[in-house]
Design an enzyme around this catalytic site. Structure first.
Site, PDB file in Angstrom:
ATOM      1  N   HIS A  52       0.848  -1.191   0.000  1.00 37.09           N
ATOM      2  CA  HIS A  52       0.000   0.000   0.000  1.00 37.09           C
ATOM      3  C   HIS A  52       0.885   1.243   0.000  1.00 37.09           C
ATOM      4  O   HIS A  52       2.017   1.214   0.486  1.00 37.09           O
ATOM      5  CB  HIS A  52      -0.875   0.024   1.252  1.00 37.09           C
ATOM      6  CG  HIS A  52      -2.008  -0.940   1.229  1.00 37.09           C
ATOM      7  ND1 HIS A  52      -3.206  -0.688   1.850  1.00 37.09           N
ATOM      8  CD2 HIS A  52      -2.137  -2.168   0.667  1.00 37.09           C
ATOM      9  CE1 HIS A  52      -4.022  -1.698   1.682  1.00 37.09           C
ATOM     10  NE2 HIS A  52      -3.396  -2.625   0.973  1.00 37.09           N
ATOM     11  N   GLU A  54       0.837   3.922   1.829  1.00 39.96           N
ATOM     12  CA  GLU A  54       1.279   4.357   3.153  1.00 39.96           C
ATOM     13  C   GLU A  54       2.433   3.493   3.667  1.00 39.96           C
ATOM     14  O   GLU A  54       3.393   4.012   4.240  1.00 39.96           O
ATOM     15  CB  GLU A  54       0.128   4.268   4.174  1.00 39.96           C
ATOM     16  CG  GLU A  54      -1.056   5.142   3.843  1.00 39.96           C
ATOM     17  CD  GLU A  54      -2.159   4.432   3.079  1.00 39.96           C
ATOM     18  OE1 GLU A  54      -3.333   4.731   3.329  1.00 39.96           O
ATOM     19  OE2 GLU A  54      -1.856   3.576   2.217  1.00 39.96           O
ATOM     20  N   CYS A  82      -6.576   2.316   5.381  1.00 41.65           N
ATOM     21  CA  CYS A  82      -7.249   1.070   5.756  1.00 41.65           C
ATOM     22  C   CYS A  82      -6.766   0.638   7.143  1.00 41.65           C
ATOM     23  O   CYS A  82      -5.862   1.262   7.710  1.00 41.65           O
ATOM     24  CB  CYS A  82      -6.940  -0.007   4.723  1.00 41.65           C
ATOM     25  SG  CYS A  82      -5.241  -0.632   4.818  1.00 41.65           S
ATOM     26  N   CYS A  85      -2.891   0.020   7.322  1.00 42.44           N
ATOM     27  CA  CYS A  85      -2.094   1.240   7.260  1.00 42.44           C
ATOM     28  C   CYS A  85      -2.256   2.074   8.523  1.00 42.44           C
ATOM     29  O   CYS A  85      -1.294   2.685   8.992  1.00 42.44           O
ATOM     30  CB  CYS A  85      -2.450   2.024   6.008  1.00 42.44           C
ATOM     31  SG  CYS A  85      -1.940   1.140   4.497  1.00 42.44           S
TER      32      CYS A  85
END
Length: 151
Positions: A52, A54, A82, A85
């Site tokens: 992801h 992040e 999410c 993260c």
């Protein structure tokens, strides 16, 4: 704030061009204004659920600053984080979370749940809706084109 979100959007556009869900993130050292970490979604290309934006930005920031704690740092991300993260943000001790688009399906800063309000050992401040229209637009366009492609 917008300067950093604009860079996150540039990273999201790079992800878009690579066929990835267009999310970008930057970690900023608040004392200097320096971007110390950048990331974009790479899940499809990397074949990795952890890739992801992040996570990529936090990883780079940790390597840049030489430690797993990122005090006096803020993360700017085009989409509300999410649960995974949010957990990484808590573990990295990032002070501030700034995001663009709200994620009503899996956003865990404010939309589906409020992870940063739970009794964890660290709680960053959260600001949502920064450049929301631009951040939402790139995501909507990506998924619209993806649906058209599948027809």
């Amino acid at each position: 704030m917008e300067k950093y979100m604009e860079r996150a959007l540039e990273l999201a556009k790079m992800a878009y061009d690579e066929g990835e869900v267009p999310v970008g993130a930057v970690v900023v050292r608040k004392t200097t204004g320096e971007i110390v970490g950048e990331g974009r979604n790479l899940r499809e290309g990397a074949k990795n659920a952890l890739a992801h934006a992040e996570i990529m930005a936090i990883d780079m920031a940790c390597r840049t600053l030489g430690g797993w704690r990122l005090p006096q740092c803020a993360i700017y991300v085009t989409l509300e984080p999410c649960p995974m993260c949010c957990g990484a943000i808590i573990n990295a001790r990032i002070d501030d979370v700034v995001f663009g688009a709200y994620d009503y399906k899996s956003g865990s800063a404010v939309s589906v749940q409020k992870m940063f309000e739970l009794p964890y050992n660290y709680r960053p401040t959260v600001t949502g809706g920064i450049m929301e229209e631009q951040c939402s637009e790139i995501l909507s366009d990506f998924f619209k084109k993806l649906r058209e492609k599948r027809k």
